[in-house]
Design a protein around this motif. Structure first.
Motif, PDB file in Angstrom:
ATOM      1  N   UNK A   1       7.463  -4.882  10.143  1.00 18.76           N
ATOM      2  CA  UNK A   1       8.330  -5.143   8.992  1.00 18.76           C
ATOM      3  C   UNK A   1       7.509  -5.235   7.723  1.00 18.76           C
ATOM      4  N   UNK A   2       8.198  -5.156   6.583  1.00 21.51           N
ATOM      5  CA  UNK A   2       7.513  -5.310   5.299  1.00 21.51           C
ATOM      6  C   UNK A   2       6.926  -6.709   5.174  1.00 21.51           C
ATOM      7  N   UNK A   3       7.603  -7.718   5.740  1.00 22.87           N
ATOM      8  CA  UNK A   3       7.081  -9.079   5.691  1.00 22.87           C
ATOM      9  C   UNK A   3       5.795  -9.233   6.474  1.00 22.87           C
ATOM     10  N   UNK A   4       5.741  -8.606   7.641  1.00 19.12           N
ATOM     11  CA  UNK A   4       4.519  -8.667   8.438  1.00 19.12           C
ATOM     12  C   UNK A   4       3.366  -7.991   7.705  1.00 19.12           C
ATOM     13  N   UNK A   5       3.638  -6.883   7.058  1.00 19.64           N
ATOM     14  CA  UNK A   5       2.611  -6.187   6.285  1.00 19.64           C
ATOM     15  C   UNK A   5       2.132  -7.051   5.120  1.00 19.64           C
ATOM     16  N   UNK A   6       3.046  -7.677   4.399  1.00 20.27           N
ATOM     17  CA  UNK A   6       2.673  -8.514   3.259  1.00 20.27           C
ATOM     18  C   UNK A   6       1.832  -9.701   3.698  1.00 20.27           C
ATOM     19  N   UNK A   7       2.204 -10.311   4.815  1.00 22.29           N
ATOM     20  CA  UNK A   7       1.418 -11.437   5.330  1.00 22.29           C
ATOM     21  C   UNK A   7       0.000 -10.998   5.689  1.00 22.29           C
ATOM     22  N   UNK A   8      -0.121  -9.808   6.289  1.00 16.55           N
ATOM     23  CA  UNK A   8      -1.440  -9.300   6.664  1.00 16.55           C
ATOM     24  C   UNK A   8      -2.288  -9.024   5.427  1.00 16.55           C
ATOM     25  N   UNK A   9      -1.688  -8.434   4.397  1.00 22.94           N
ATOM     26  CA  UNK A   9      -2.440  -8.192   3.163  1.00 22.94           C
ATOM     27  C   UNK A   9      -2.980  -9.500   2.590  1.00 22.94           C
ATOM     28  N   UNK A  10      -2.142 -10.522   2.602  1.00 22.41           N
ATOM     29  CA  UNK A  10      -2.569 -11.817   2.068  1.00 22.41           C
ATOM     30  C   UNK A  10      -3.730 -12.376   2.879  1.00 22.41           C
ATOM     31  N   UNK A  11      -3.644 -12.276   4.211  1.00 30.09           N
ATOM     32  CA  UNK A  11      -4.738 -12.745   5.058  1.00 30.09           C
ATOM     33  C   UNK A  11      -6.028 -11.994   4.753  1.00 30.09           C
ATOM     34  N   UNK A  12      -5.929 -10.676   4.587  1.00 33.96           N
ATOM     35  CA  UNK A  12      -7.133  -9.858   4.475  1.00 33.96           C
ATOM     36  C   UNK A  12      -7.820  -9.991   3.124  1.00 33.96           C
ATOM     37  N   UNK A  13      -7.058 -10.203   2.033  1.00 34.65           N
ATOM     38  CA  UNK A  13      -7.739 -10.377   0.743  1.00 34.65           C
ATOM     39  C   UNK A  13      -8.581 -11.642   0.743  1.00 34.65           C
ATOM     40  N   UNK A  14      -8.242 -12.589   1.600  1.00 31.97           N
ATOM     41  CA  UNK A  14      -9.022 -13.824   1.660  1.00 31.97           C
ATOM     42  C   UNK A  14     -10.432 -13.587   2.170  1.00 31.97           C
ATOM     43  N   UNK A  15     -10.649 -12.456   2.843  1.00 29.86           N
ATOM     44  CA  UNK A  15     -11.991 -12.118   3.338  1.00 29.86           C
ATOM     45  C   UNK A  15     -12.494 -10.815   2.711  1.00 29.86           C
ATOM     46  N   UNK A  16     -11.940 -10.444   1.571  1.00 28.75           N
ATOM     47  CA  UNK A  16     -12.495  -9.332   0.804  1.00 28.75           C
ATOM     48  C   UNK A  16     -12.027  -7.947   1.207  1.00 28.75           C
ATOM     49  N   UNK A  17     -11.036  -7.835   2.092  1.00 27.26           N
ATOM     50  CA  UNK A  17     -10.450  -6.524   2.405  1.00 27.26           C
ATOM     51  C   UNK A  17      -9.225  -6.403   1.523  1.00 27.26           C
ATOM     52  N   UNK A  18      -9.416  -5.780   0.357  1.00 29.78           N
ATOM     53  CA  UNK A  18      -8.434  -5.898  -0.718  1.00 29.78           C
ATOM     54  C   UNK A  18      -7.277  -4.916  -0.662  1.00 29.78           C
ATOM     55  N   UNK A  19      -7.552  -3.653  -0.458  1.00 30.41           N
ATOM     56  CA  UNK A  19      -6.473  -2.679  -0.550  1.00 30.41           C
ATOM     57  C   UNK A  19      -6.508  -1.757   0.661  1.00 30.41           C
ATOM     58  N   UNK A  20      -5.539  -1.872   1.583  1.00 32.33           N
ATOM     59  CA  UNK A  20      -5.458  -0.889   2.657  1.00 32.33           C
ATOM     60  C   UNK A  20      -5.290   0.510   2.083  1.00 32.33           C
ATOM     61  N   UNK A  21      -5.861   1.497   2.765  1.00 36.11           N
ATOM     62  CA  UNK A  21      -5.727   2.875   2.296  1.00 36.11           C
ATOM     63  C   UNK A  21      -4.288   3.341   2.367  1.00 36.11           C
ATOM     64  N   UNK A  22      -3.552   2.867   3.366  1.00 35.61           N
ATOM     65  CA  UNK A  22      -2.155   3.254   3.551  1.00 35.61           C
ATOM     66  C   UNK A  22      -1.527   2.278   4.532  1.00 35.61           C
TER      67      UNK A  22
ATOM     68  N   UNK B   1       0.843  -1.207   0.000  1.00 32.66           N
ATOM     69  CA  UNK B   1       0.000   0.000   0.000  1.00 32.66           C
ATOM     70  C   UNK B   1       0.878   1.256   0.000  1.00 32.66           C
ATOM     71  N   UNK B   2       0.235   2.396  -0.237  1.00 35.64           N
ATOM     72  CA  UNK B   2       0.947   3.670  -0.179  1.00 35.64           C
ATOM     73  C   UNK B   2       1.458   3.920   1.231  1.00 35.64           C
ATOM     74  N   UNK B   3       2.700   4.376   1.341  1.00 31.01           N
ATOM     75  CA  UNK B   3       3.306   4.604   2.643  1.00 31.01           C
ATOM     76  C   UNK B   3       2.712   5.838   3.310  1.00 31.01           C
ATOM     77  N   UNK B   4       2.431   5.717   4.611  1.00 33.42           N
ATOM     78  CA  UNK B   4       1.884   6.831   5.388  1.00 33.42           C
ATOM     79  C   UNK B   4       2.927   7.296   6.395  1.00 33.42           C
ATOM     80  N   UNK B   5       3.057   8.620   6.535  1.00 34.50           N
ATOM     81  CA  UNK B   5       3.933   9.150   7.571  1.00 34.50           C
ATOM     82  C   UNK B   5       3.105   9.485   8.808  1.00 34.50           C
ATOM     83  N   UNK B   6       3.767  10.027   9.830  1.00 31.20           N
ATOM     84  CA  UNK B   6       3.079  10.315  11.092  1.00 31.20           C
ATOM     85  C   UNK B   6       1.935  11.299  10.915  1.00 31.20           C
ATOM     86  N   UNK B   7       2.099  12.270  10.050  1.00 29.80           N
ATOM     87  CA  UNK B   7       1.044  13.263   9.821  1.00 29.80           C
ATOM     88  C   UNK B   7      -0.190  12.603   9.214  1.00 29.80           C
ATOM     89  N   UNK B   8       0.031  11.734   8.250  1.00 31.15           N
ATOM     90  CA  UNK B   8      -1.118  11.075   7.616  1.00 31.15           C
ATOM     91  C   UNK B   8      -1.810  10.130   8.591  1.00 31.15           C
TER      92      UNK B   8
END
Length: 483
Positions: free
Chosen positions: A313-334, A249-256
């Motif tokens: 980590x980037x790996x933890x984020x990738x694993x979470x994305x994979x888990x979530x698409x399995x239930x229809x949460x496809x693209x995190x906003x950031x 997903x698009x990277x978010x900083x502290x302000x976002x």
């Protein structure tokens, strides 16, 4: 010579199967992240010739349509399932040849859904395995209440009849290979064991040992709440799920991150409950990436609400994305990865709360501390025993019912710690003072804290809730080893 490979989707409690011969295979009930299936077929050196669905799934988004598109496989879907994409409709008794001497026969087994179909694999005419989807599970059957409330009893009776049909038509040594039942809420009861046969189920499955009236009464009495996101799964599957996009997903900083929190969006911290308790951004929620992320996050989040993920980590984020698409949460906003201090704006400070155990809760009560004990387990778990004078709000209802939690420091517990961490983070985000009881519920019984529904001491057993981490007392600020 045939083979059957099992592909686990542990976070959802489901299994998919790759079965074939020397050249061609069939995939039964594939997950949405189909790369795993393609890789498994490549490792076997076989072509995927067929993809078979036992039913239109209620608990996850299928990868069947995409897998058939990618591989050119024929897509077998029960004829009575109402879908809006091209497929090969299969009816009771239909048969296809998977490979030389290897056939797959459709066997109508309504009950989990009206159109549910099992598939019987035969090798040179000898029946060797039954892919039973949400029909006959290990020691139980699939839920009959996920389609339409008015059909629940009718489908429960159909489950009983379907189980008896499988037992009547198949030899004792046929392997029973269900899709659900390994932690899935599509199962009507907890599955015991990892493998079984028709013969074992004849004597060990209520559907085959009880008459229809007794079975239906017991089945209907034991049904749990349905995860809220299930309402969206069948329509997604019937419409034909699109391919998934697992790019970061698009990277978010502290302000976002601060802006999204201020807008009322969900910002979810995927780190361990230990790390979250030690220090986190105010307003964020903790759903451990190593826990049942897809089930509980999809259950609690308002459907369609923008989601930002914070990961170690980037790996933890990738694993979470994979888990979530399995239930229809496809693209995190950031999303943001790294250390939590990079998620805070200048001048902001972390929030934290303590983790502890039931022994510490007992001592706090003996000292007369002003505290509230909040039990976030399911109704069936509480019925087996609960902490004396505790408030009960299941975790999946807490976001809407948090106003019912009395004033005072809230000590939150579940059966093992994972759901308590989620609940503690929800209350902490509202500014409540919380203590997460990160302990197995058996410890509450040993501490003499529990009573049964009738008021006596409880002989409780812990539920399936994620392992307990090493807890620390409430005066220590929530430190300690990672759970």
């Amino acid at each position: 010579m045939f083979f059957v490979d099992t592909l686990e989707t542990e976070g959802l409690g489901n299994r998919s199967y790759l079965a074939g011969g020397s050249a061609t295979a069939v995939v039964v009930d594939p997950p949405r992240d189909v790369e795993r299936i393609v890789a498994a077929a490549a490792a076997r050196g076989v072509r995927i010739g067929y993809v078979a669905e036992t039913h239109v799934h209620n608990d996850y988004v299928t990868g069947g349509l995409e897998l058939a598109r990618l591989t050119g496989a024929r897509y077998l879907v029960p004829a009575e399932a109402r879908v809006s994409f091209a497929r090969v409709p299969v009816a009771d008794g239909d048969q296809v040849t998977v490979d030389t001497g290897l056939t797959l026969r459709a066997l109508a087994t309504p009950g989990h859904t009206p159109h549910h179909t099992s598939y019987v694999l035969a090798d040179d005419g000898r029946e060797v395995a039954a892919f039973t989807g949400g029909s006959l599970l290990i020691g139980t059957v699939g839920r009959p209440d996920l389609v339409e409330p008015r059909l629940t009893e009718q489908l429960a009776r159909a489950q009983h009849a379907s189980a008896h049909r499988l037992a009547a038509e198949l030899p004792d040594d046929v392997r029973v290979l269900p899709t659900h039942g390994f932690g899935s809420f599509c199962s009507s009861a907890q599955t015991e064991g990892d493998a079984t046969t028709i013969g074992e189920q004849r004597t060990g499955n209520d559907a085959l040992t009880q008459d229809a009236d007794a079975f239906v009464a017991r089945l209907l009495a034991g049904l749990e709440d349905v995860p809220a996101y299930y309402a969206h799964m069948a329509p997604l599957n019937a419409g034909g799920p699109p391919p998934v996009d697992l790019t970061p997903p698009r990277a978010a900083d502290a302000e976002e991150i601060a802006r999204r929190l201020a807008a009322g969006e969900w910002v979810v911290d995927l780190r361990s409950r230990t790390a979250f308790a030690r220090g986190h951004v105010a307003g964020t929620f903790n759903f451990e990436g190593e826990g049942k992320l897809a089930t509980y996050l999809a259950w609690l989040i308002p459907w369609g609400k923008p989601l930002t993920l914070l990961a170690a980590s980037a790996g933890q984020l990738a694993d979470a994305q994979r888990e979530l698409v399995r239930v229809g949460i496809d693209r995190p906003a950031a999303a943001a990865t790294g250390t939590p201090d990079s998620w805070l704006r200048a001048g902001e400070v972390f929030r934290s709360f303590p983790r502890t155990d039931f022994a510490a809760l007992k001592r706090a009560r003996e000292r007369g501390e002003d505290l509230v004990v909040l039990d976030v387990r399911r109704d069936s778990e509480r019925a087996g025993g609960h902490v004396r004078d505790s408030v009960h709000i299941p975790v999946h209802e807490l976001h809407e019912r948090s106003g019912e939690v009395p004033d005072g420091v809230v000590w939150v517990h579940c059966a093992g710690g994972m759901r308590a961490a989620i609940a503690a983070s929800l209350l902490d985000a509202e500014g409540r003072r919380v203590v997460a009881v990160d302990d197995g519920f058996e410890a509450a019984r040993r501490a003499g804290l529990t009573v049964t529904a009738g008021g006596g001491d409880a002989d409780d057993r812990p539920g399936a809730d994620g392992g307990s981490g090493t807890a620390t007392g409430p005066g220590t600020g929530g430190g300690g080893p990672a759970a």
